[in-house]
Design a protein around this motif. Structure first.
Motif, PDB file in Angstrom:
ATOM      1  N   ALA A 235      75.367  83.588  43.754  1.00 41.09           N
ATOM      2  CA  ALA A 235      75.110  83.484  42.314  1.00 41.09           C
ATOM      3  C   ALA A 235      73.641  83.771  42.022  1.00 41.09           C
ATOM      4  CB  ALA A 235      75.500  82.094  41.812  1.00 41.09           C
ATOM      5  N   ALA A 236      72.747  83.277  42.910  1.00 44.31           N
ATOM      6  CA  ALA A 236      71.298  83.492  42.795  1.00 44.31           C
ATOM      7  C   ALA A 236      70.684  83.177  44.156  1.00 44.31           C
ATOM      8  CB  ALA A 236      70.702  82.610  41.700  1.00 44.31           C
ATOM      9  N   GLY A 237      69.365  83.271  44.260  1.00 45.64           N
ATOM     10  CA  GLY A 237      68.686  83.102  45.533  1.00 45.64           C
ATOM     11  C   GLY A 237      69.046  81.842  46.296  1.00 45.64           C
ATOM     12  N   THR A 238      69.198  80.740  45.598  1.00 49.01           N
ATOM     13  CA  THR A 238      69.554  79.484  46.269  1.00 49.01           C
ATOM     14  C   THR A 238      70.848  78.888  45.713  1.00 49.01           C
ATOM     15  OG1 THR A 238      68.173  78.190  44.755  1.00 49.01           O
ATOM     16  CG2 THR A 238      67.146  78.912  46.814  1.00 49.01           C
ATOM     17  N   LYS A 239      71.643  79.730  45.078  1.00 41.35           N
ATOM     18  CA  LYS A 239      72.902  79.268  44.475  1.00 41.35           C
ATOM     19  C   LYS A 239      74.067  80.075  45.032  1.00 41.35           C
ATOM     20  CE  LYS A 239      70.757  76.647  41.359  1.00 41.35           C
ATOM     21  NZ  LYS A 239      70.440  75.312  41.744  1.00 41.35           N
ATOM     22  N   PRO A 240      74.944  79.428  45.797  1.00 42.11           N
ATOM     23  CA  PRO A 240      76.108  80.155  46.314  1.00 42.11           C
ATOM     24  C   PRO A 240      77.130  80.438  45.205  1.00 42.11           C
ATOM     25  CG  PRO A 240      76.178  77.853  47.007  1.00 42.11           C
ATOM     26  CD  PRO A 240      74.885  78.049  46.263  1.00 42.11           C
ATOM     27  N   SER A 241      77.977  81.417  45.464  1.00 43.91           N
ATOM     28  CA  SER A 241      79.094  81.704  44.562  1.00 43.91           C
ATOM     29  C   SER A 241      80.380  81.423  45.334  1.00 43.91           C
ATOM     30  CB  SER A 241      79.049  83.167  44.108  1.00 43.91           C
ATOM     31  OG  SER A 241      79.315  84.029  45.202  1.00 43.91           O
ATOM     32  N   GLY A 242      81.503  81.654  44.687  1.00 43.57           N
ATOM     33  CA  GLY A 242      82.786  81.441  45.348  1.00 43.57           C
ATOM     34  C   GLY A 242      82.990  82.326  46.570  1.00 43.57           C
ATOM     35  N   GLY A 243      82.339  83.496  46.589  1.00 37.59           N
ATOM     36  CA  GLY A 243      82.502  84.424  47.699  1.00 37.59           C
ATOM     37  C   GLY A 243      81.442  84.292  48.786  1.00 37.59           C
ATOM     38  N   THR A 244      80.568  83.303  48.667  1.00 36.35           N
ATOM     39  CA  THR A 244      79.507  83.115  49.663  1.00 36.35           C
ATOM     40  C   THR A 244      80.090  82.478  50.921  1.00 36.35           C
ATOM     41  OG1 THR A 244      77.914  82.758  47.863  1.00 36.35           O
ATOM     42  CG2 THR A 244      77.239  82.084  50.076  1.00 36.35           C
ATOM     43  N   PRO A 245      79.823  83.050  52.097  1.00 36.58           N
ATOM     44  CA  PRO A 245      80.299  82.430  53.343  1.00 36.58           C
ATOM     45  C   PRO A 245      79.784  80.984  53.462  1.00 36.58           C
ATOM     46  CG  PRO A 245      79.447  84.622  53.783  1.00 36.58           C
ATOM     47  CD  PRO A 245      79.115  84.307  52.357  1.00 36.58           C
ATOM     48  N   ALA A 246      80.576  80.129  54.072  1.00 35.42           N
ATOM     49  CA  ALA A 246      80.267  78.694  54.151  1.00 35.42           C
ATOM     50  C   ALA A 246      78.893  78.415  54.757  1.00 35.42           C
ATOM     51  CB  ALA A 246      81.355  77.968  54.941  1.00 35.42           C
TER      52      ALA A 246
END
Length: 182
Positions: free
Chosen positions: A122-133
């Protein structure tokens, strides 16, 4: 005298770059990556920015540490003799050690994130739903550290300003007198 000026300059310039650079990246780079239209490009942009900052930050930290050691060496008599100075040095050293630890840990986490290159975030320090765990877990920790590091280095800036006030001739005389009188 010149050695103390060089030490103070290295200390202050290194600390200001360490503080200011990490704060600027937390305020601007990490949130700005959300502006990239492609979620996979967001991670790549954040990684590129932080990877460019790392050698500058390392040099800043090195300058700060070298300058700090020079200041301690140049002020040994004052540290031993002026009331309150040794306590200030211990507090400043503890905060610096905490900032070093937080910075080192943030770099380890950053390398973990950087290994994935074009990962959707989502952003530099914000994961999104598709970000690997693994990346999401590192990002969540980095989200805290991006503010902890400027807070710790900012506290060192404040203590350094206080230390500068302790070096005034009037304060040195008072400090030595209090030490002698008890």
């Amino acid at each position: 005298m010149a050695r103390n000026t060089i030490s103070r300059s290295l200390h202050d310039l290194g600390l200001s770059a360490w503080f200011g650079g990490t704060l600027a990246n937390a305020v601007s780079l990490n949130p700005a990556t959300a502006e990239a239209a492609d979620p996979s490009a967001r991670g790549a942009v954040a990684n590129a920015g932080w990877d460019r900052w790392t050698p500058v930050n390392a040099a800043a930290i090195g300058a700060h540490v070298i300058g700090s050691l020079g200041q301690i060496k140049g002020n040994t008599a004052r540290i031993q003799g002026q009331q309150g100075v040794a306590t200030m040095v211990v507090a400043k050293t503890a905060l610096t050690a905490a900032a070093l630890g937080a910075t080192a840990y943030a770099r380890i986490l950053g390398q973990r994130v950087s290994e994935y290159q074009a990962v959707p975030v989502a952003a530099g320090t914000k994961p999104s739903g598709g970000t690997p765990a693994e990346v999401a877990a590192a990002q969540k920790q980095l989200d805290v550290l991006q503010w902890a590091i400027p807070a710790l280095t900012g506290a060192v800036v404040v203590i350094s300003a206080f230390a500068g006030e302790q070096e005034r001739a009037s304060e040195v005389h008072k400090g030595f007198a209090k030490r002698l009188i008890g």
